[in-house]
Design a protein around this motif. Sequence first.
Motif, PDB file in Angstrom:
ATOM      1  N   GLU A 183       0.869  -1.275   0.011  1.00 55.56           N
ATOM      2  CA  GLU A 183       0.093  -0.040  -0.151  1.00 55.56           C
ATOM      3  C   GLU A 183       0.888   1.131  -0.022  1.00 55.56           C
ATOM      4  O   GLU A 183       0.576   2.294  -0.577  1.00 55.56           O
ATOM      5  CB  GLU A 183      -0.811  -0.219   1.231  1.00 55.56           C
ATOM      6  CG  GLU A 183      -2.039  -1.022   1.101  1.00 55.56           C
ATOM      7  CD  GLU A 183      -2.833  -1.275   2.394  1.00 55.56           C
ATOM      8  OE1 GLU A 183      -2.776  -0.489   3.396  1.00 55.56           O
ATOM      9  OE2 GLU A 183      -3.969  -2.145   2.262  1.00 55.56           O
ATOM     10  N   GLU A 218       2.194   1.875  -3.376  1.00 50.88           N
ATOM     11  CA  GLU A 218       1.183   2.586  -4.288  1.00 50.88           C
ATOM     12  C   GLU A 218       0.714   3.809  -4.116  1.00 50.88           C
ATOM     13  O   GLU A 218       0.678   4.512  -5.025  1.00 50.88           O
ATOM     14  CB  GLU A 218      -0.089   1.517  -4.177  1.00 50.88           C
ATOM     15  CG  GLU A 218      -0.354   0.384  -4.796  1.00 50.88           C
ATOM     16  CD  GLU A 218       0.127   0.255  -6.325  1.00 50.88           C
ATOM     17  OE1 GLU A 218      -0.596   1.026  -7.022  1.00 50.88           O
ATOM     18  OE2 GLU A 218       0.937  -0.763  -6.672  1.00 50.88           O
ATOM     19  N   LYS A 263       3.647   5.814  -5.708  1.00 49.23           N
ATOM     20  CA  LYS A 263       3.375   5.889  -7.196  1.00 49.23           C
ATOM     21  C   LYS A 263       2.094   6.916  -7.695  1.00 49.23           C
ATOM     22  O   LYS A 263       2.164   7.535  -8.625  1.00 49.23           O
ATOM     23  CB  LYS A 263       3.015   4.348  -7.759  1.00 49.23           C
ATOM     24  CG  LYS A 263       4.079   3.391  -7.797  1.00 49.23           C
ATOM     25  CD  LYS A 263       3.362   2.202  -7.980  1.00 49.23           C
ATOM     26  CE  LYS A 263       4.049   1.130  -9.067  1.00 49.23           C
ATOM     27  NZ  LYS A 263       3.433  -0.115  -9.271  1.00 49.23           N
ATOM     28  N   GLU A 264       1.249   6.704  -6.800  1.00 49.75           N
ATOM     29  CA  GLU A 264       0.129   7.816  -7.034  1.00 49.75           C
ATOM     30  C   GLU A 264       0.403   9.279  -6.737  1.00 49.75           C
ATOM     31  O   GLU A 264      -0.173  10.194  -7.348  1.00 49.75           O
ATOM     32  CB  GLU A 264      -1.130   7.558  -6.159  1.00 49.75           C
ATOM     33  CG  GLU A 264      -1.879   6.000  -6.380  1.00 49.75           C
ATOM     34  CD  GLU A 264      -2.552   5.716  -5.684  1.00 49.75           C
ATOM     35  OE1 GLU A 264      -2.998   6.420  -4.421  1.00 49.75           O
ATOM     36  OE2 GLU A 264      -3.341   4.451  -5.824  1.00 49.75           O
TER      37      GLU A 264
END
Length: 107
Positions: free
Chosen positions: A70, A73, A76-77
């Motif tokens: 998580e 992620e 990355k976002e």
Amino acid sequence: MPYFVRARTYLRYAEEEFRRGHFEEALILAAKAIWALAQVEAPKEKPGPEEVIAELSRAAEPEVARFFREAREKFKEGISPDEARELSAAALRRAREILSPILGPSL
């Protein structure tokens, strides 16, 4: 090089990257420190961040693997610098906790 030496080395690199302000790299290296515990032999090819994080479930509890997935992620976002710092600090704490039996009293 024995797995525990690689694990300690990755953790040291993660702490250095954290001090430099490279929070995403610190997170990945903290994950590699945990991942290294499950590697009896050094891998023939250098694993990428996604491979390391995907294989964390072999070296750590499911909630730890989920935390790193998580967090990766979120990076990355795109996240704020403060959130990046908090996530990588939490990753370092988790890695230190998991590696505590091999770190010894001085660390």
